[in-house]
Design a protein around this motif. Structure first.
Motif, PDB file in Angstrom:
ATOM      1  N   CYS A   1      19.040 -55.277 -19.493  1.00  0.00           N
ATOM      2  CA  CYS A   1      19.429 -55.744 -18.163  1.00  0.00           C
ATOM      3  C   CYS A   1      19.020 -57.199 -18.000  1.00  0.00           C
ATOM      4  O   CYS A   1      17.936 -57.589 -18.417  1.00  0.00           O
TER       5      CYS A   1
ATOM      6  N   ARG B   1      17.301 -58.625  -5.316  1.00  0.00           N
ATOM      7  CA  ARG B   1      18.447 -57.776  -5.616  1.00  0.00           C
ATOM      8  C   ARG B   1      19.768 -58.552  -5.616  1.00  0.00           C
ATOM      9  O   ARG B   1      20.763 -58.093  -6.137  1.00  0.00           O
TER      10      ARG B   1
ATOM     11  N   HIS C   1      25.789 -51.791  -9.704  1.00  0.00           N
ATOM     12  CA  HIS C   1      24.931 -52.734  -8.976  1.00  0.00           C
ATOM     13  C   HIS C   1      25.754 -53.369  -7.852  1.00  0.00           C
ATOM     14  O   HIS C   1      26.807 -53.939  -8.124  1.00  0.00           O
TER      15      HIS C   1
ATOM     16  N   ASN D   1      19.009 -58.660 -14.933  1.00  0.00           N
ATOM     17  CA  ASN D   1      18.845 -58.906 -13.508  1.00  0.00           C
ATOM     18  C   ASN D   1      17.448 -59.287 -13.030  1.00  0.00           C
ATOM     19  O   ASN D   1      17.302 -60.012 -12.071  1.00  0.00           O
ATOM     20  N   PHE D   2      16.456 -58.762 -13.665  1.00  0.00           N
ATOM     21  CA  PHE D   2      15.082 -59.063 -13.270  1.00  0.00           C
ATOM     22  C   PHE D   2      14.830 -58.841 -11.779  1.00  0.00           C
ATOM     23  O   PHE D   2      14.335 -59.730 -11.078  1.00  0.00           O
ATOM     24  N   CYS D   3      15.167 -57.675 -11.258  1.00  0.00           N
ATOM     25  CA  CYS D   3      14.727 -57.289  -9.913  1.00  0.00           C
ATOM     26  C   CYS D   3      13.193 -57.365  -9.952  1.00  0.00           C
ATOM     27  O   CYS D   3      12.583 -57.017 -10.968  1.00  0.00           O
TER      28      CYS D   3
ATOM     29  N   GLN E   1      22.085 -49.717 -17.714  1.00  0.00           N
ATOM     30  CA  GLN E   1      21.208 -50.046 -16.586  1.00  0.00           C
ATOM     31  C   GLN E   1      22.040 -50.688 -15.481  1.00  0.00           C
ATOM     32  O   GLN E   1      21.773 -50.501 -14.316  1.00  0.00           O
TER      33      GLN E   1
ATOM     34  N   VAL F   1      12.268 -52.815 -16.610  1.00  0.00           N
ATOM     35  CA  VAL F   1      13.300 -52.577 -17.635  1.00  0.00           C
ATOM     36  C   VAL F   1      13.676 -53.826 -18.442  1.00  0.00           C
ATOM     37  O   VAL F   1      13.687 -53.792 -19.672  1.00  0.00           O
ATOM     38  N   PRO F   2      13.974 -54.978 -17.805  1.00  0.00           N
ATOM     39  CA  PRO F   2      14.383 -56.140 -18.612  1.00  0.00           C
ATOM     40  C   PRO F   2      13.301 -56.586 -19.601  1.00  0.00           C
ATOM     41  O   PRO F   2      13.618 -57.132 -20.658  1.00  0.00           O
TER      42      PRO F   2
ATOM     43  N   TYR G   1      10.642 -55.835  -9.001  1.00  0.00           N
ATOM     44  CA  TYR G   1       9.739 -54.691  -9.205  1.00  0.00           C
ATOM     45  C   TYR G   1       9.964 -53.985 -10.534  1.00  0.00           C
ATOM     46  O   TYR G   1       9.263 -53.044 -10.867  1.00  0.00           O
ATOM     47  N   CYS G   2      10.964 -54.419 -11.304  1.00  0.00           N
ATOM     48  CA  CYS G   2      11.462 -53.570 -12.398  1.00  0.00           C
ATOM     49  C   CYS G   2      11.005 -54.046 -13.771  1.00  0.00           C
ATOM     50  O   CYS G   2      11.105 -55.225 -14.118  1.00  0.00           O
TER      51      CYS G   2
HETATM   52  S1  SF4 Z   1      16.442 -52.271 -11.083  1.00  0.00           S
HETATM   53 FE1  SF4 Z   1      18.255 -52.016 -12.380  1.00  0.00          FE
HETATM   54  S2  SF4 Z   1      19.394 -53.926 -12.104  1.00  0.00           S
HETATM   55 FE2  SF4 Z   1      17.299 -54.348 -11.414  1.00  0.00          FE
HETATM   56  S3  SF4 Z   1      16.235 -55.158 -13.227  1.00  0.00           S
HETATM   57 FE3  SF4 Z   1      15.879 -52.944 -13.173  1.00  0.00          FE
HETATM   58  S4  SF4 Z   1      17.460 -52.086 -14.492  1.00  0.00           S
HETATM   59 FE4  SF4 Z   1      18.112 -54.166 -13.955  1.00  0.00          FE
END
Ligand code: SF4
Length: 402
Positions: free
Chosen positions: A124, A244, A205, A126-128, A168, A133-134, A130-131
């Motif tokens: 991903c 977001r 998204h 996006n680098f939200c 994602q 995942v990236p 709080y996340c």
């Molecule tokens: S919440 Fe979803 S869109 Fe945002 S960084 Fe995490 S995986 Fe990516």
């Protein structure tokens, strides 16, 4: 995504000559596929790793490997913490003994289910705030259209009726490929596969979802009327702090467009409560949004700071656990009421169900809109499409007669 990867890893091991076992004591190899999206998930992995320590002392001891989002760039740190683990590798970064990197994506599940996951984009961008995942899954990498279509055809040939495309953020599918195909183009190609009956995808998204995609869902007969569109908060300031990339107004407009073009759409959203600084009023704005938009399902989670992320670095986790819990309960209770009302409208209606399994003498499967349906019937129905008349409803599932 983890479930899909676990299925593919299991198939890869079977191709390498391993057989599955349910008892850890019998295993020659134990691989943990970890999730650390919330602290509670991370704690579970750590506890499991500690519990497996004693097995490593047995002779012959099993090979122990860990992948998934626990494995960050600090593998030496993990090795120091868990010296009994033989291998740590990042998702998608498989060691030579597990074949080339990326190979896993092309491995098909050994015994595919009537409904099978197909990853289409990894990572991903996006680098939200709080996340995690990236940081753990890296930047976006799309699989070529031809590869996905080829895989879906092969799965359909093996009896799979439904593919669930995974990413994602499926709305950014294809931007990194030559010719920049998008998700709607992929859907048009998959819709042409004769023996495939249904197509779903997640997660969308709100910042990236296009009108072209809404049009594709509305016009393609195999694409199911169901969308996962996480809103996360009903307050613009919180959305900004979450990074977001959209406003509450934009989200409302998107839902209006989706519902006017696809009136029968079932909508699912995700919400985080107790984000740093979330005031009573800001939380109330989320509740109001949920009440107004009336989702079929809401996945609600309490904010949990994850190391490395911007929100953990920049904001104090200042909402007390008791307040977070209270807000979680409020959302859950509201959603239970809304889902009760939405599902009650299906009473007496007939829905098409793809039968995915049998539990306690009842068949179960999902309707096109993704509702879980249970019904009794003596004949063998696994993988069949059946029409079920709904005789009883609850917020979580529907009961019917075959
Ligand atoms: S919440 Fe979803 S869109 Fe945002 S960084 Fe995490 S995986 Fe990516």
């Amino acid at each position: 995504m983890n479930k899909a990867e676990s299925e593919r890893l299991a198939s890869l091991f079977q191709q390498l000559g391993y057989q599955p076992t349910l008892a850890a004591e019998e295993a020659d190899l134990i691989l943990l596929n970890s999730c650390v999206v919330r602290q509670s998930a991370e704690n579970r992995v750590i506890n499991k790793l500690s519990a497996l320590k004693s097995l490593k002392k047995s002779r012959p001891s099993p090979t122990l490997a860990v992948t998934g989002c626990l494995v960050n760039s600090d593998a030496p740190g993990l090795r120091e913490r868990f010296p009994h683990v033989d291998y740590f590798f990042k998702p998608g970064d498989y060691p030579q003994w597990l074949k080339e990197p990326g190979q896993l994506l092309r491995v098909l599940p050994e015994r595919p289910q009537p409904s099978t996951f197909v990853p289409i984009i990894q990572g991903c961008d996006n680098f939200c705030s709080y996340c995690i995942v990236p940081y753990r899954r890296g930047r976006e990498r799309s699989r070529p259209v031809a590869e996905i279509v080829g895989e879906a055809k092969e799965l359909a040939r093996r009896g799979v009726k439904e593919v669930v495309l995974l990413g994602q953020n499926v709305d950014s599918y294809g931007h990194d490929l030559p010719g920049k195909p998008d998700l709607s183009q992929l859907l048009y190609e998959l819709n042409d596969i004769d023996s495939l009956a249904r197509i779903r995808f997640l997660t969308n998204h709100p910042k990236d979802m296009s009108l072209r995609l809404i049009e594709a869902i509305a016009s393609l007969d195999k694409v199911c009327e169901q969308l996962n569109l996480p809103v996360q908060s009903g307050d613009n300031e919180i959305l900004k702090a979450m990074r977001r990339g959209y406003s509450v107004e934009h989200y409302h407009q998107l839902i209006r467009q989706i519902r006017s073009r696809i009136p029968e759409i079932a909508l699912i959203t995700d919400v985080i409560v107790g984000f740093p600084g979330e005031s009573k009023e800001q939380f109330q704005a989320t509740v109001n949004l949920l009440r107004e938009l009336r989702f079929d399902n809401v996945h609600v989670a309490v904010y949990s700071p994850r190391q490395e992320t911007t929100s953990a670095r920049e904001y104090e986790d200042n909402i007390p656990p008791s307040v977070k819990k209270e807000r979680l309960n409020i959302v859950e209770q509201l959603q239970e009421k809304i889902a009760t009302e939405i599902n009650a409208e299906l009473l007496g209606k007939t829905v098409e169900v793809l039968v995915e399994g049998r539990k306690k003498g009842k068949w179960h499967g999902r309707s096109r809109s993704g509702k879980l349906v249970f019904f009794s019937e003596n004949s063998e129905l696994l993988g069949h499409m059946v029409k079920v008349k709904i005789a009883k409803t609850s917020p979580w599932s529907l009961q019917g007669k075959g």
